[in-house]
Design an enzyme around this catalytic site. Structure first.
Site, PDB file in Angstrom:
ATOM      1  N   CYS A 274       0.847  -1.207   0.000  1.00  0.00           N
ATOM      2  CA  CYS A 274       0.000   0.000   0.000  1.00  0.00           C
ATOM      3  C   CYS A 274       0.878   1.251   0.000  1.00  0.00           C
ATOM      4  O   CYS A 274       0.592   2.231  -0.696  1.00  0.00           O
ATOM      5  CB  CYS A 274      -0.885   0.060   1.231  1.00  0.00           C
ATOM      6  SG  CYS A 274      -1.768  -1.422   1.597  1.00  0.00           S
ATOM      7  N   TYR A 275       1.924   1.205   0.823  1.00  0.00           N
ATOM      8  CA  TYR A 275       2.843   2.350   0.921  1.00  0.00           C
ATOM      9  C   TYR A 275       3.496   2.608  -0.438  1.00  0.00           C
ATOM     10  O   TYR A 275       3.578   3.754  -0.895  1.00  0.00           O
ATOM     11  CB  TYR A 275       3.896   2.050   1.986  1.00  0.00           C
ATOM     12  CG  TYR A 275       4.885   3.158   2.251  1.00  0.00           C
ATOM     13  CD1 TYR A 275       4.570   4.228   3.076  1.00  0.00           C
ATOM     14  CD2 TYR A 275       6.163   3.126   1.681  1.00  0.00           C
ATOM     15  CE1 TYR A 275       5.483   5.240   3.328  1.00  0.00           C
ATOM     16  CE2 TYR A 275       7.086   4.129   1.930  1.00  0.00           C
ATOM     17  CZ  TYR A 275       6.746   5.183   2.755  1.00  0.00           C
ATOM     18  OH  TYR A 275       7.649   6.180   3.000  1.00  0.00           O
ATOM     19  N   ARG A 276       3.946   1.542  -1.110  1.00  0.00           N
ATOM     20  CA  ARG A 276       4.586   1.709  -2.424  1.00  0.00           C
ATOM     21  C   ARG A 276       3.627   2.341  -3.428  1.00  0.00           C
ATOM     22  O   ARG A 276       4.005   3.230  -4.205  1.00  0.00           O
ATOM     23  CB  ARG A 276       5.030   0.342  -2.975  1.00  0.00           C
ATOM     24  CG  ARG A 276       6.157  -0.293  -2.220  1.00  0.00           C
ATOM     25  CD  ARG A 276       6.509  -1.656  -2.818  1.00  0.00           C
ATOM     26  NE  ARG A 276       7.349  -2.417  -1.912  1.00  0.00           N
ATOM     27  CZ  ARG A 276       8.645  -2.191  -1.720  1.00  0.00           C
ATOM     28  NH1 ARG A 276       9.257  -1.245  -2.405  1.00  0.00           N
ATOM     29  NH2 ARG A 276       9.337  -2.902  -0.861  1.00  0.00           N
TER      30      ARG A 276
END
Ligand SMILES: NC(=O)c1ccc[n+]([C@@H]2O[C@H](COP(=O)([O-])OP(=O)(O)OC[C@H]3O[C@@H](n4cnc5c(N)ncnc54)[C@H](O)[C@@H]3O)[C@@H](O)[C@H]2O)c1
Length: 174
Positions: free
Chosen positions: A132-134
């Site tokens: 999700c962060y990427r």
């Protein structure tokens, strides 16, 4: 970043949802820095932040959209949960949109300015975990490129920084 802006002679508003750490940082830098609490995922908070900055400092020339959270360190995409995805997107992507838009709306009518959005190397490179962060950080890069084109005619520059891994509060557990 705040320390460097103050060292260069700028008046700085430190904004964070964490009022204890944010106000401690501002206090440590003397009268050139003030703290305002803001949740960068909330449109009203972001607008209030821009309004209060202009009222306190007499203008807004540089906006650094830095607030972010890490997603859970699930090693497999199959284990990612939607609530975590939405929490990360709300701050890391929506926060960038809100911060850029609110700052730009002021800057386009006040002689331009500079907006700096903080992405991450993980927005450029794929790898295991923190999917999700990427995704959010990749979105920050494309959003910043689009905003730079869109706002160039108004004298507003938009740039993006994609740091590598640095041991901070965000990843101190690693
Ligand atoms: N540390 C790294 O390895 C690394 C690598 C690449 C990019 N980055 C990026 O650098 C930036 C700064 O992160 P950091 O490493 O200093 O981590 P950090 O956790 O120390 O700082 C992030 C700050 O964002 C604040 N924040 C979280 N949610 C917020 C919200 N809704 N509204 C306002 N503030 C909120 C936190 O309270 C915290 O002070 C982030 O955009 C991060 O994604 C960090």
């Amino acid at each position: 970043m705040v320390e460097l802006f103050v060292a260069e002679g700028a008046g700085v508003v430190v904004a964070d949802v964490d009022s204890s750490r944010g106000s401690a940082l501002a206090t440590s830098l003397g009268s050139k820095a003030i703290f305002l609490q803001a949740d960068m995922g909330e449109p009203q908070d972001v607008q209030a932040l821009v309004d209060a900055t202009v009222a306190s400092l007499g203008g807004l020339h540089v906006m650094v959209n830095n607030a972010a959270v890490s997603s859970a360190m699930h090693p497999r995409l199959l284990d990612e949960d939607l609530a975590d995805f939405e929490r990360v997107m709300r701050i890391n992507m929506r926060g960038i949109m809100l911060g850029t838009q609110a700052a730009a709306r002021h800057m386009v009518t006040h002689g331009g300015g500079s907006i700096i959005n903080i992405s991450a190397i993980s927005g450029l490179q794929a790898g295991f975990g923190v999917a999700c962060y990427r995704v959010a950080k990749a979105g920050v890069i494309q959003f910043s490129k689009s905003a730079a084109i869109d706002l160039a005619g108004y004298g507003v520059r938009v740039n993006c920084i994609a740091p590598g891994n640095i041991r901070t509060g965000m990843n101190a557990f690693r």
